[in-house]
Design an enzyme around this catalytic site. Structure first.
Site, PDB file in Angstrom:
ATOM      1  CB  CYS A  66      -0.947   0.016   1.193  1.00  0.00           C
ATOM      2  SG  CYS A  66      -0.181  -0.280   2.763  1.00  0.00           S
ATOM      3  CD  GLU A  86       5.246  -1.537  -0.051  1.00  0.00           C
ATOM      4  OE1 GLU A  86       4.816  -2.536   0.563  1.00  0.00           O
ATOM      5  OE2 GLU A  86       4.724  -0.421   0.060  1.00  0.00           O
ATOM      6  CD  GLU A 111      -1.416   6.146   7.076  1.00  0.00           C
ATOM      7  OE1 GLU A 111      -1.925   7.015   6.333  1.00  0.00           O
ATOM      8  OE2 GLU A 111      -0.387   5.551   6.772  1.00  0.00           O
ATOM      9  CD  GLU A 113      -3.689   6.211   4.010  1.00  0.00           C
ATOM     10  OE1 GLU A 113      -2.509   6.565   3.896  1.00  0.00           O
ATOM     11  OE2 GLU A 113      -4.060   5.034   3.897  1.00  0.00           O
TER      12      GLU A 113
END
Length: 172
Positions: A66, A86, A111, A113
């Site tokens: 992510c 990643e 966070e 989001e």
């Protein structure tokens, strides 16, 4: 190196500005993000344990990868870019659902989001970047769901939220 910018958005996912990533997390401002879920032929989900050097949630298990979109970058292009950075591979991704969540962390960051869920398939072994990923494994969804209930402290907040509220959308 210049700090990465995140795209600030409103509740309709309309861009309202740009801000350095750390500042957005310090101020808990809503910004665009994505979460990638990659499955194999056995319908197992590839999950990763975040690297120990991550600025939040180090060592916790989470979805395949992510991150945040860059200005002008589509959700799919961002997901493919980050999957390569990643996990060391890329695959076709499908943009499924999106939702807003807010999760504060012990280190004072939050966070907040507008998260887009991207789903793909891959049957090879990943080649993860050790600066991003400590470990990985493939897990059957029901087994993973049961483990999240038994051991919630080893999983990231957003992963638990996605599993709790959007489980049926990521099932294949």
């Amino acid at each position: 190196m210049k700090e990465e910018q995140v795209i600030l958005v409103n509740e309709k996912d309309e861009q309202i500005g740009l801000m350095p990533k750390m500042e957005a997390h310090e101020k808990a401002l809503l910004h665009r993000a994505f979460s990638v879920f990659v499955f194999n032929k056995k319908n197992e989900l590839l999950i990763q344990q975040r690297a120990m050097g991550k600025y939040h949630s180090p060592g916790l298990w989470t979805n395949t990868c992510c991150s945040h979109q860059r200005e002008g970058e589509s959700n799919i292009a961002a997901g493919k870019r980050r999957l390569m950075e990643e996990m060391g591979f890329t695959t076709d991704l499908k943009d499924t659902i999106s939702f807003i969540y807010k999760a504060p962390f012990d280190n004072g960051l939050t966070e907040h989001e507008f998260d887009h869920i991207l789903v793909g398939f891959y049957d090879e072994e990943p080649n993860p970047n050790p600066e991003e990923v400590h470990a990985f494994k493939w897990m059957e969804l029901e087994t993973l769901k049961e483990d999240m209930i038994k051991n919630p402290d080893i999983y990231t907040e957003w992963f638990k939220i996605i599993f709790d509220k959007y489980y049926k959308h990521i099932q294949q």
